[in-house]
Write an enzyme that holds these catalytic residues in place. Sequence first.
Site, PDB file in Angstrom:
ATOM      1  CG  HIS A 198      -1.556  -1.170   1.395  1.00 44.24           C
ATOM      2  ND1 HIS A 198      -2.040  -2.175   0.254  1.00 44.24           N
ATOM      3  CD2 HIS A 198      -1.880  -1.903   2.685  1.00 44.24           C
ATOM      4  CE1 HIS A 198      -2.617  -3.151   1.111  1.00 44.24           C
ATOM      5  NE2 HIS A 198      -2.514  -3.083   2.286  1.00 44.24           N
ATOM      6  CG  ASP A 252      -5.974  -5.624   0.511  1.00 51.71           C
ATOM      7  OD1 ASP A 252      -5.282  -6.510   0.811  1.00 51.71           O
ATOM      8  OD2 ASP A 252      -6.208  -4.897   1.777  1.00 51.71           O
ATOM      9  CG  ASN A 292      -9.090  -6.792   8.961  1.00 46.93           C
ATOM     10  OD1 ASN A 292      -9.887  -7.412   9.615  1.00 46.93           O
ATOM     11  ND2 ASN A 292      -7.833  -7.352   8.699  1.00 46.93           N
TER      12      ASN A 292
END
Length: 130
Positions: free
Chosen positions: A17, A85, A90
Site C-alpha cells: 500500500h 487487496d 478488515n
Amino acid sequence: DLIPFLNELNTTIVVDHMGRPDVAKGVDHPDFQRFIQLMRDNDKVWTKVSCPERLTLTQPDYSDVVPFARTLVEQFPDRVLWGTDWPHPNMKSHVPDDGKLVDVIPQIAPTAELQQKLLVDNPTRLYWPK
C-alpha cells in the site's frame, strides 16, 4: 526509524500500500519523500501501488491517491506491483467496487509499457524469477 534496519536486510522487501501515506499531506510531504528516498537508495525495495480504498479521502474516485501511485510507477517502473487487496479484509467503512479500482490503473500507469510492467512483467520477475 526502520530505514537503517531495512537497508541491512539482504533480501527483497515488498512494501504494501505504498507504505500507507497520509494522502491529506500530499506527495511532497517529507514522510512520502522519505519513502521515495528509501526506494532510490535500496534497489531491493519494491512497493505495491494498491489499496487506494484504504488511503483515500475522496472515495470512490480515489483521485487523491493517484498522485502517490503515479509518482512511484513513474520513478520506479521496474519495482512496482498492482493489486486490489481483494477480498478487502478488515474494511470498516465500505467494501470497494473492484471495477473502480481497476479504473485507476490507466491513471497511475498511463502508457501501455508502464501497464505491462505493473501488471505482468514485474510480478513475473518477483514471484517467478528464472
